[in-house]
Write a protein that holds these residues in place. Structure first.
Motif, mmCIF file in Angstrom:
data_model
loop_
_atom_site.group_PDB
_atom_site.id
_atom_site.type_symbol
_atom_site.label_atom_id
_atom_site.label_comp_id
_atom_site.label_asym_id
_atom_site.label_seq_id
_atom_site.Cartn_x
_atom_site.Cartn_y
_atom_site.Cartn_z
ATOM 1 N N CYS A 232 0.830 -1.203 0.000
ATOM 2 C CA CYS A 232 0.000 0.000 0.000
ATOM 3 C C CYS A 232 0.870 1.259 0.000
ATOM 4 C CB CYS A 232 -0.946 0.008 1.197
ATOM 5 S SG CYS A 232 -2.247 -1.230 1.070
ATOM 6 N N ALA A 233 1.991 1.203 0.713
ATOM 7 C CA ALA A 233 2.928 2.337 0.685
ATOM 8 C C ALA A 233 3.494 2.525 -0.707
ATOM 9 C CB ALA A 233 4.043 2.096 1.691
ATOM 10 N N SER A 234 3.822 1.406 -1.362
ATOM 11 C CA SER A 234 4.363 1.496 -2.723
ATOM 12 C C SER A 234 3.332 2.056 -3.690
ATOM 13 C CB SER A 234 4.810 0.103 -3.193
ATOM 14 O OG SER A 234 5.843 -0.397 -2.383
ATOM 15 N N ALA A 235 2.066 1.608 -3.545
ATOM 16 C CA ALA A 235 1.005 2.108 -4.420
ATOM 17 C C ALA A 235 0.782 3.599 -4.211
ATOM 18 C CB ALA A 235 -0.290 1.336 -4.162
ATOM 19 N N TYR A 236 0.792 4.031 -2.953
ATOM 20 C CA TYR A 236 0.594 5.457 -2.670
ATOM 21 C C TYR A 236 1.762 6.285 -3.193
ATOM 22 C CZ TYR A 236 0.159 9.855 -0.220
ATOM 23 O OH TYR A 236 0.072 11.195 0.064
ATOM 24 N N SER A 237 2.988 5.774 -2.987
ATOM 25 C CA SER A 237 4.170 6.499 -3.431
ATOM 26 C C SER A 237 4.186 6.658 -4.944
ATOM 27 C CB SER A 237 5.427 5.764 -2.961
ATOM 28 O OG SER A 237 6.581 6.460 -3.349
ATOM 29 N N GLU A 238 3.796 5.581 -5.650
ATOM 30 C CA GLU A 238 3.761 5.647 -7.116
ATOM 31 C C GLU A 238 2.707 6.628 -7.605
ATOM 32 O OE1 GLU A 238 3.057 2.620 -10.897
ATOM 33 O OE2 GLU A 238 3.772 1.845 -8.983
ATOM 34 N N LYS A 239 1.566 6.663 -6.920
ATOM 35 C CA LYS A 239 0.485 7.556 -7.334
ATOM 36 C C LYS A 239 0.791 9.020 -7.011
ATOM 37 C CE LYS A 239 -4.469 8.402 -6.636
ATOM 38 N NZ LYS A 239 -5.696 7.953 -5.926
ATOM 39 N N SER A 240 1.349 9.262 -5.829
ATOM 40 C CA SER A 240 1.560 10.645 -5.374
ATOM 41 C C SER A 240 2.894 11.222 -5.787
ATOM 42 C CB SER A 240 1.455 10.690 -3.846
ATOM 43 O OG SER A 240 2.516 9.960 -3.245
#
Length: 375
Positions: A232-240
């Motif tokens: 979830c951290a990776s998904a958020y980092s990629e999106k933001s």
């Protein structure tokens, strides 16, 4: 696309004890102090339990509701309380009419239409009413319903397997698989019901081809906390585009996808080989509990659950001193889509819901199971 369809399976516990009135809307017994939870310990009459059973159905509002164990007057109660929103099909397992327990299928009348339906007996003579075989204690049935939604056809099986006969459960599973594979040529297939089988039982292993032998608890939220946090951290980092610190000395940075044509071609070739292999293989049922498209499987996609919601087991019994107390709690109630490359059923949500609150009342000795599927 059939869109998204919600399913619930619920063993509501029969009501044919010697003291049970067999008329619908029977008067419930009076309680001296209704706010004292000790007044409602153990198994209570259907005339008390039915109200919160129907409330559970209305709260979660499944498109398809598979019930096990109700006798005819219980179905009359449920039908009256659900009013015109739901219709249902099914027959009593004893005479193919009103005698005996039902494996009834309710459905939202405004959403779905029944194309055809029938009841099969889990025996060596599946078309003979009331038949039973092998080591079964009672006649057992499966209700098979073909539904239509927006010109999309799919089939539902609702079954309640024998609580004693191990062989009868396994042979019943083989019969359902045979009928389901035939129905699967026309559309998606979903099996719901009380299998009276744990994950180690031959019937469950037959239905799933042993796919989940080493996976018990594998997708439980609490078993995957570190992995969930990281994806979830990776998904958020990629999106933001922002780095995220997930643990000491560990920073997750945004990444950029690199398109490699050679890898794409290799993946396409692998998919084609798998499709050719699947054409010659038999399809089995998938356990929605394990097939959930969770945040872990979806690599942190927003809107997905962290794991199956709610409880881990479905049979609770009615408490100490009751018939099933020694073997509870166990998971024996399931929602299972049939494998299909053509229809590719996706499990969007999976949950085992509550059957007892702090008022002390067990609405049933089973918990309802809920799933949201799409294909």
């Amino acid at each position: 696309m059939a869109g998204t369809i919600t399913f619930m399976t619920f063993n509501v516990r029969h009501d044919h004890h010697d003291h049970s009135p067999t008329t619908f809307f029977a008067t419930p017994p009076s309680k001296e102090n209704p706010v004292d939870n000790k007044e409602f310990e153990g198994e209570q009459p259907w005339s008390i339990r039915k109200w919160k059973i129907v409330d559970t159905i209305l709260l979660y509002s499944p498109d398809i509701l598979a019930l096990q164990e109700p006798v005819y007057h219980q179905l009359q109660d449920i039908e009256a309380l659900l009013d015109d929103e739901y219709k249902w099909v099914g027959v009593g397992r004893i005479d193919g009419n009103r005698e005996g327990e039902f494996s009834a299928v309710f459905y939202k009348n405004e959403v779905l239409k029944v194309k055809d339906w029938k009841t099969i007996w889990l025996s060596e003579q599946p078309d003979v009413v009331g038949s039973m075989s092998w080591d079964a204690r009672h006649p057992r049935t499966a209700t098979q319903v073909t539904f239509v939604k927006n010109d999309t056809v799919f089939t539902v099986f609702n079954t309640h397997m024998d609580h004693v006969g191990i062989q009868s459960r396994e042979e019943g599973a083989k019969l359902i698989l045979e009928r389901a594979r035939e129905a699967g040529k026309k559309g998606a297939v979903v099996l719901l019901g009380d299998l009276n089988s744990t994950e180690e039982d031959p019937a469950y292993l037959c239905l799933t081809n042993g796919k989940y032998k080493e996976k018990k608890g594998s997708n439980d939220t609490l078993a995957n906390l570190q992995e969930l946090n990281q994806v979830c951290a990776s998904a958020y980092s990629e999106k933001s585009g922002q780095p995220v610190r997930t643990q000491e000395n560990h920073i997750t940075l945004p990444t950029h996808r690199v398109i490699r044509p050679g890898q794409i071609l290799a993946n396409l070739k692998k998919q084609e080989e798998q499709r050719e292999l699947d054409k010659t293989s038999q399809n089995y049922f998938l356990d929605a509990h394990y097939e959930l498209a969770s945040r872990l499987k979806s690599k942190g996609r927003p809107g997905t659950l962290s794991g199956p919601f709610g409880y881990r087991n479905t049979l609770t019994s009615f408490g100490e001193g009751t018939q099933d107390f020694d073997r509870a709690p166990i998971r024996i109630d399931f929602i299972m889509p049939l494998e299909s490359n053509q229809f590719n059923v996706q499990v969007r949500q999976s949950a085992i819901l509550c059957n007892r609150f702090d008022d002390g009342l067990y609405i049933s000795d089973h918990r309802p199971v809920f799933a949201k599927l799409s294909w």
